[in-house]
Design a protein around this motif. Structure first.
Motif, PDB file in Angstrom:
ATOM      1  N   UNK A   1     101.106  41.952  -0.092  1.00 48.97           N
ATOM      2  CA  UNK A   1     100.001  42.342   0.632  1.00 48.97           C
ATOM      3  C   UNK A   1      99.480  43.669   0.535  1.00 48.97           C
TER       4      UNK A   1
ATOM      5  N   UNK B   1      98.036  47.097   1.219  1.00 49.62           N
ATOM      6  CA  UNK B   1      97.972  48.015   2.204  1.00 49.62           C
ATOM      7  C   UNK B   1      96.631  48.353   2.765  1.00 49.62           C
TER       8      UNK B   1
ATOM      9  N   UNK C   1      92.689  52.906   5.518  1.00 46.91           N
ATOM     10  CA  UNK C   1      92.310  53.181   7.055  1.00 46.91           C
ATOM     11  C   UNK C   1      91.204  54.231   7.120  1.00 46.91           C
TER      12      UNK C   1
ATOM     13  N   UNK D   1      88.203  45.353  17.838  1.00 45.95           N
ATOM     14  CA  UNK D   1      89.335  45.049  17.107  1.00 45.95           C
ATOM     15  C   UNK D   1      89.543  45.815  15.956  1.00 45.95           C
ATOM     16  N   UNK D   2      90.676  46.755  16.107  1.00 52.43           N
ATOM     17  CA  UNK D   2      91.147  47.608  14.913  1.00 52.43           C
ATOM     18  C   UNK D   2      91.300  46.798  13.891  1.00 52.43           C
ATOM     19  N   UNK D   3      90.924  47.206  12.657  1.00 54.80           N
ATOM     20  CA  UNK D   3      91.396  46.364  11.294  1.00 54.80           C
ATOM     21  C   UNK D   3      92.990  46.082  11.372  1.00 54.80           C
ATOM     22  N   UNK D   4      92.944  44.916  10.635  1.00 55.61           N
ATOM     23  CA  UNK D   4      94.454  44.376  10.443  1.00 55.61           C
ATOM     24  C   UNK D   4      94.617  43.343   9.356  1.00 55.61           C
ATOM     25  N   UNK D   5      95.459  43.100   8.941  1.00 57.22           N
ATOM     26  CA  UNK D   5      95.951  41.803   8.319  1.00 57.22           C
ATOM     27  C   UNK D   5      95.478  40.656   8.995  1.00 57.22           C
ATOM     28  N   UNK D   6      95.227  39.533   8.194  1.00 61.96           N
ATOM     29  CA  UNK D   6      95.271  38.185   8.822  1.00 61.96           C
ATOM     30  C   UNK D   6      96.536  37.763   9.142  1.00 61.96           C
TER      31      UNK D   6
END
Ligand code: HEM
Lengths: 598, 372
Positions: B1, B3, B6, B204-209
């Motif tokens: 995945x 990275x 940010x 919502x802070x950014x993140x993976x699904x």
């Protein structure tokens, strides 16, 4: 008559030739008794298949679907419904009486959609029959007064232009090329006219769309009868699953299920990998990937094979599919009884409570002697004891696995043969041995540790942790039919909404000065917002085909508007730009001859 | 995945805020335009009234003048003209007669074409601001997608910001062809609300699904759902205007003036209705697609294509309401106001589905738990 009236009248005529719209005016109430039995039935049927009823039923269906999202539903989770009933005994009972926990199989919900579909058949079947006839017949005759149509125009031809009949032939040929079905007819008062229609497929789309909805419903019913769904939890390295009824943890058969439809296969969980987000600060520990390595055997014989099972990637065995829908931890424990014998040994499936995999554990040891033993408590994958002395899990992975249990001895109530939830310990006939609030305290164990129960009732040891997966095993032979009809409905919907069905009539007559006058009118059937563009396109073509005399100056009043290409006046700017330069190119007649149909 | 980037995500958040502020400015200017235009219209009206006094012909019966006076909302659209009680779906409203030489200029065109008769500099600045905001917004959405290496619609924040972007982009695209500046206040207002809801309501802070969302179906299913919602947002605004306009037309017919003056910049109720019907039809097809794609995804993910999960219930309810809307347009007595109400109810269901159902109703969307 004003222009607006033209539009209205024309549309009303359309509506009159269009009985399929089914929106006849309501008959007066007083007529009812005189209708007799068949009359009343026919009246009821007419009402049921009317557009207004269909609309009411549709809106009713929308409203009726809502409670299913407000109250817990039995098919989705009977335990939640039972809990709700326990928490709200009075209200719950009433809700249950009105089937509000089974909305989508309730009498009233079924009644609405069955009525809707009866109405649909009653509405669409006659339309289909009628349209089948229309498809085989010629376009309609030319109305006497084309000027009453919503789009209308007149073209005055030069004396050098073709005769009325020839002009109409040319127009017919052009319309045919434009995709119209045409029929040229002699006019009673001399001259000729062509009736043309296109977009028949719009109605086909509408009919196919509605019939496809019936197809969807029918195959859903097929699925409801023949399908089954079951659940199974498999712990890594433990006993597997074979597709027989006894193997399932839970099983819900369809109405006409037979055991023969269980295709033979077996599977076990070899290993299970979880990946969690370790980079994000805000989503630290969020799951990113689950991979189950399964050992499966398709059919009865053959070598077992390894296969990967992931979320969104089910395993298929014939029509049966296996889905990864959950996972968790199964702590392995050994329980010795008061006699020192091993009364239970093995993994215990924990119910995951939150995203850090805090898991509820219930251990029932009916074989323990002299007293049966029971344990309830939590498994914490990464235990952390805060200042308040309460241990919580702070990570989904096994960094500091710990058991926190209360223990009981006495009668588990299993011997009466009453079915029990494996995840609930009935403490009614049990005596508490360990609890945080008792002097004995709770049982806290890390991997490898053991604990001697008070009063010599036995011991429990925590041997290790294994992952498990929760699987849904599903079979629904109706789903293909549902899918096919749903897609068909979508395609038909597009056709029915966006294909334009319209009619064009062109009449050629001899004008007072002996030259040809071509009159034409357009009518949309159903929604058509581009009729004017079609009008302008026709006009452009006609002016290209024939030598045209300049239209008279539009007068100040509405009487002149009929001679502008559109029944209204603003666009005369457009019209003069596109159509107002008559008799420009001398080669028109020649081209007209070339275009002449044989 | 891959990275997560940010830094880029930080820019995305920043640009999202800036875009929201620019939208807010556009909203204010659109509102100002309506207010100032109201003044211009009143002035024009007084002029015309004087003209009418001079005119010796039967002015009260002159459709030209009357239509002229009340803009498109004049009492002579196809619906009112008839003696019968029904509306004719698809009947094209007649255009106002600007070219008949009665002097003055018409305010709006029934086909919402640009006429260039009234200068509306404030509205034009507002449109320019919308364009800038949309560009910033697009950057923010795309940056978020790039930062996370995935489609930017994995949670409510992303769904809402992408949806708002589509609303404004679709609006601006329409604007290139049609003069729908009159919708600007509503569209900009709704976009500001959506942006505020996203950044304040559910940041919502950014993140993976999470694994359940890692499927190509998310691209197919959610993108069309957002697009359909954007179209329904536009028709929602138009339906509200339609109701207002209808009332004003009724008043104008009754001989009383009044109502909101700026409604004279808005086409007739019938024209609004026809246009929202056209857009709703496209939206409905997309929603049907969303429904089917969602069912296919549910089948791939959970093994059953339909389980009356709360989300599914509301998607279905919305679909049925808009099916009702389409039927209403073909049913006597149900066109006009009632159809507009259905369109508004349908949109309310969408909003409800998105806000309340997503946040308060338990659904099938936790993925660590046991099966049932
Ligand atoms: C399951 C319920 C139904 C649904 C979901 C549904 C849906 C739709 C949709 C989406 C349309 C617009 C697309 C098109 O023109 O084909 C439509 C049109 C139509 N429906 Fe239905 N329908 C249903 C039941 C019925 C029933 C019971 C009737 C008859 C009483 C009916 C009669 C019609 C007619 C006549 C049209 C064409 C309207 C027009 O000319 O514009 N429908 N329907």
């Amino acid at each position: 008559m004003s222009q607006q009236d033209n539009v209205r009248v024309a549309r009303d005529e359309d509506a009159r030739t269009e009985p399929s719209r089914h929106d006849q005016p309501q008959q007066p109430e007083v007529q009812l008794p005189a209708l007799g039995v068949t009359g009343t039935l026919r009246f009821a049927w007419t009402q049921l298949t009317s557009m207004r009823t269909a609309l009411m039923l549709l809106l009713l269906l929308a409203v009726a679907a809502v409670p299913g999202s407000l109250f817990p539903q039995r098919p989705a989770g009977p335990e939640i419904v039972n809990q709700y009933l326990e928490d709200n005994p009075v209200l719950g009972e009433w809700l249950d009486r009105f089937q509000l926990f089974d909305v989508y199989s309730s009498v009233w919900f079924s009644a609405i959609y069955i009525l809707l579909f009866v109405s649909l058949i009653g509405c669409v079947a006659p339309r289909a029959v009628k349209h089948a006839k229309v498809l085989r017949s010629a376009p309609p005759r030319t109305p006497r007064r084309l000027s009453r149509l919503p789009e209308y125009g007149t073209v005055l031809l030069d004396p050098s232009g073709p005769s009325p009949a020839a002009a109409v032939d040319q127009a017919a040929a052009y319309l045919r090329r434009r995709g119209y079905r045409v029929e040229v007819r002699q006019e009673p008062g001399g001259g000729a006219s062509v009736g043309a229609e296109r977009g028949y497929v719009r109605e086909v789309g509408n009919i196919v769309f509605h019939l496809s909805l019936i197809g969807v419903l029918a195959f859903m019913a097929v699925g409801g009868l023949l399908s089954y769904s079951g659940q199974k939890i498999l712990v890594e390295g433990e006993e597997g699953f074979a597709n027989t009824l006894v193997s399932y943890d839970a099983f819900t058969p369809g109405g006409a299920f037979s055991e023969d439809s269980l295709v033979p296969f077996s599977m076990s969980l070899k290993s299970f990998e979880k990946v969690f987000d370790r980079e994000s600060e805000t989503h630290y520990g969020q799951p990113l990937d689950f991979t189950a390595v399964m050992e499966v055997q398709d059919g009865t014989g053959g070598e077992p094979q390894e296969r990967i099972l992931k979320v969104n990637h089910p395993l298929a065995f014939g029509g049966t599919r296996v889905y990864l829908v959950g996972n968790g931890y199964a702590p392995e424990v050994t329980v010795r009884d008061g006699n020192g014998d091993i009364a239970f040994q093995g993994p215990v499936v924990g119910q995951v409570q939150d995203e850090v995999y805090t898991s509820l554990l219930t251990i029932k040891v009916p074989d323990a002697q002299p007293d049966q033993l029971g344990f309830v408590g939590f498994f914490l994958p990464t235990s952390y004891t805060g200042e308040d002395g309460v241990a919580v899990s702070i990570d989904p992975e096994l960094f500091n696995p710990e058991l926190n249990l209360n223990s009981y001895h006495g009668d588990l109530g299993l011997d009466e043969g009453k079915p029990q939830n494996v995840y609930v310990l009935d403490t009614e006939n049990l005596t508490e041995l360990n609890n945080r609030d008792l002097d004995t305290g709770g049982v806290t164990l890390s991997v490898g540790e053991s604990y001697e129960l008070p009063e010599g009732k036995g011991s429990i040891s925590f041997d290790g942790v294994k992952p498990y997966v929760g699987l849904d095993i599903l079979y629904d032979p109706g789903k293909w039919g549902v899918g096919v009809f749903a897609v068909l409905a979508l395609i038909a919907l597009v056709v029915s909404l966006f294909v334009r069905r319209r009619r064009v009539w062109v009449r050629g007559a001899t004008g007072p000065d002996g030259s040809t006058v071509v009159e034409y009118g357009l009518l949309a059937r159903g929604e058509d917002f581009r009729l004017r563009e079609e009008n302008l396109a026709l006009r452009r073509k006609f002016e290209q085909l024939w030598p045209v005399t300049a239209p008279q100056e539009p007068g100040p009043s509405s009487s002149s508007t009929a001679s502008t290409p559109t029944a209204s006046s603003t666009s005369s700017t457009t019209a003069s730009a596109t159509a107002g330069s008559p008799s420009t190119t001398p080669d028109h007649p020649a081209r007209a001859v070339q275009n002449r149909p044989e | 995945m891959q990275p997560i980037n940010y830094q880029l995500a930080g820019y995305s958040d920043l640009f999202m805020l800036i875009a929201a502020l620019v939208y807010a400015a556009a909203f204010i200017l659109f509102a100002l335009d309506l207010a100032t235009s109201s003044k211009t219209i009143r002035a024009l009206e007084t002029d015309l009234a004087r003209e009418r006094d001079i005119d010796t012909t039967d002015t009260t019966e002159s459709p030209v003048l009357r239509e002229h006076l009340v803009g498109a909302g004049g009492g002579s659209s196809a619906r009112e003209a008839g003696t019968g009680s029904t509306t004719v779906p698809g009947a094209r409203p007649n255009r106002t007669g600007a070219d008949t030489g009665a002097g003055g200029s018409e305010l709006v065109d029934e086909d919402m074409d640009y006429l260039g008769t009234t200068a509306r500099p404030v509205a034009n600045v507002a449109v320019a601001l919308m364009v800038i905001a949309a560009a910033l917004h697009a950057f923010a959405v795309i940056a978020r997608a790039v930062a996370a290496s995935r489609v930017p619609w994995g949670n409510m924040y992303e769904f809402c910001t992408t949806g708002a972007m589509l609303v404004s982009v679709v609006y601006l695209l329409f604007l290139t062809r049609k003069d729908i500046r009159f919708l600007g206040t509503f569209v900009a207002g709704l976009v500001v609300i959506m942006m505020a809801a996203a950044t304040i309501g559910f940041p919502t802070p950014i993140a993976h699904l999470q694994p359940a969302l890692q499927s190509p179906w998310i691209i197919i299913h959610v993108s069309i759902a957002v697009l359909a919602s954007a179209l329904f947002t536009l028709t929602f605004a138009m339906s509200i205007l339609q109701l207002l306009q209808h009332r004003r037309e009724a008043k104008a017919r009754a001989g009383t003036t009044g109502g909101l003056v700026f409604m004279r910049l808005v086409p007739s109720a019938l024209s609004l209705e026809n246009w929202s019907y056209r857009i709703n039809a496209v939206g409905f097809v997309m929603w049907t697609f969303t429904l089917i794609a969602g069912a296919i995804w549910a089948e791939a993910s959970w093994g059953r294509y339909w389980g009356w999960d709360t989300k599914e219930v509301w998607t279905f309810v919305i679909w049925v309401v808009y099916a009702g809307y389409l039927h209403a347009r073909a049913t006597r007595g149900w066109t006009g106001d009632r159809a507009a109400w259905l369109s508004i109810i349908g949109y309310s269901c969408i909003v409800f589905n998105f806000t309340i159902v997503n946040t308060y109703f338990p659904g099938l969307h936790s993925y660590a738990g046991l099966p049932s």
